[in-house]
Design a protein around this motif. Structure first.
Motif: not given
Length: 224
Positions: A164-185
């Motif tokens: 659960l810890v790994a999933l919650v952490h990775t979901a937060a990472m995906l949200g932040a990184g994905g948002l940045l990637a989308w904005l830059v793209y």
């Protein structure tokens, strides 16, 4: 809200914050998702690159957490294990602070192998170690509710907590990184990345030391 629940709340908040932190850090791979989208000229390629990057990061988190999920079942050694974890995190942070060179082995992994690349980067930079003291703290708050449970039950709970810890952490990472990637793209373009590239290696190393030191101080004080 009890003291145990309050502690658990702040620990989960720390897990989410560390995920956002890893997601924002370009060293964790979101620029590769931008590159994939620009090469294929498709927003789907951005999302397609983010998924294996997240999978590799998740695997790296579990590789660090799962062994401790088994060790922490030895309840009589729980405090020494937590103290040892704090020392390990501090030590790794000091190493990263002194030697901030990119590990040479990572250069041999083609960026096209995104899951493997993400896994190796997270391990090499100690991303999972940042979660370790927080995870062990959650295990301690859980055991406070359970009392003297059977070892097999404790192991099952700790393994579930690690996932659960790994999933919650990775979901937060995906949200932040994905948002940045989308904005830059979509809006900012590669010139933004070239001009605004930021290196968080020093901040990363210092944060590891601070997390380890906080965990060490708390556990030494409680052990006494």
């Amino acid at each position: 809200m009890s003291d145990v629940d309050t502690t658990a709340f702040w620990l989960w908040l720390a897990i989410i914050a560390s995920g956002l932190y890893h997601g924002v850090n370009p060293g964790m791979g979101w620029p590769l998702a931008v590159a994939a989208g620009l090469m294929d000229k498709s927003p789907r390629a951005v999302a397609g690159a983010l998924l294996p990057l997240s999978a590799g990061h998740l695997a790296a988190m579990l590789l660090v957490l799962l062994p401790f999920a088994l060790l922490i079942a030895l309840t009589e050694w729980q405090r020494p294990i937590q103290i040892a974890a704090g020392i390990i995190v501090i030590g790794f942070g000091l190493i990263r602070l002194v030697d901030r060179r990119h590990p040479r082995a990572l250069a041999r992994i083609p960026p096209a192998r995104l899951a493997l690349w993400s896994f190796a980067v997270a391990i090499a930079h100690g991303a999972g170690l940042m979660l370790l003291p927080i995870y062990l703290g959650l295990c301690a708050t859980s055991s406070a509710h359970d009392g003297h449970a059977a070892a097999a039950r404790v192991i099952d709970q700790n393994l579930a907590m690690a996932l659960l810890v790994a999933l919650v952490h990775t979901a937060a990472m995906l949200g932040a990184g994905g948002l940045l990637a989308w904005l830059v793209y979509r809006y900012l373009g590669v010139r933004f990345v070239a001009r605004s590239w930021f290196n968080l290696e020093t901040v990363w190393a210092v944060s590891l030391i601070l997390v380890g030191a906080a965990a060490l101080a708390v556990n030494v004080a409680e052990w006494r």
